[in-house]
Design a protein around this motif. Structure first.
Motif, PDB file in Angstrom:
ATOM      1  N   ILE A  83     -13.597  42.081 -40.205  1.00  0.00           N
ATOM      2  CA  ILE A  83     -14.206  43.194 -40.732  1.00  0.00           C
ATOM      3  C   ILE A  83     -14.126  44.090 -39.767  1.00  0.00           C
TER       4      ILE A  83
ATOM      5  N   SER B 131     -11.003  46.058 -41.182  1.00  0.00           N
ATOM      6  CA  SER B 131     -11.281  46.998 -41.669  1.00  0.00           C
ATOM      7  C   SER B 131     -12.145  48.480 -41.742  1.00  0.00           C
ATOM      8  N   LYS B 132     -13.370  47.792 -40.549  1.00  0.00           N
ATOM      9  CA  LYS B 132     -13.839  49.368 -39.823  1.00  0.00           C
ATOM     10  C   LYS B 132     -13.049  50.189 -39.613  1.00  0.00           C
TER      11      LYS B 132
END
Length: 162
Positions: A134, A137-138
């Motif tokens: 996560i 991805s950010k």
């Protein structure tokens, strides 16, 4: 070994690397040198894999992974971290600080040789370990969207960059 998000700025945030036009980065001669040197930097380090990166007018963002030597033949970011709890694996003595320091030196030599004698980097850099999918991805999204979000940057003095 690990995945890192790094930001490197010019001294006084001087816009040496180009400008944003229609939400896209237009590299100057200095910006082209900075981009070429990042590509060279990764090519000469078989245990460093680049992911997303962008050169902005006064800074650059890099996402890269320092791989274990046994994983270094691949120049792709793995989907899952290749890190294990086995601390005895050799990672080649490469550190984020050594990568950034050598990169900044190589850029500075080329930039000053090209006649840009007033060029300088900020003395430090920002670094963050990315340890989840996560977070990766950010960070990727932030890097990719950075040129189109340039006008929204609250840290820039108004009117100085457009």
């Amino acid at each position: 070994p690990g995945v890192y998000y790094v930001t490197i700025c010019t001294q006084d945030r001087t816009q040496h690397f180009g400008r944003i036009v229609n939400e896209e980065m237009q590299l100057s001669e200095v910006g082209l040198i900075v981009a070429e040197e990042w590509n060279k930097s990764v090519e000469m380090r078989p245990n460093v894999a680049t992911d997303a990166w962008v050169v902005m007018p006064d800074h650059l963002h890099l996402i890269f992974e320092i791989l274990y030597k046994e994983d270094s033949k691949s120049n792709r970011m793995p989907r899952k971290s290749k890190l294990t709890a086995n601390a005895s694996k050799h990672w080649g003595g490469v550190t984020v600080g050594s990568i950034v320091g050598q990169y900044k030196r190589a850029c500075t030599v080329r930039i000053k040789t090209a006649g840009y004698v007033d060029f300088a980097w900020q003395s430090r850099f920002y670094e963050r370990v990315i340890n989840t999918d996560i977070a990766l991805s950010k960070a990727r999204r932030y890097v990719v969207d950075n040129p189109k979000n340039w006008c929204l940057d609250v840290n820039r003095p108004n009117g100085l960059y457009r």
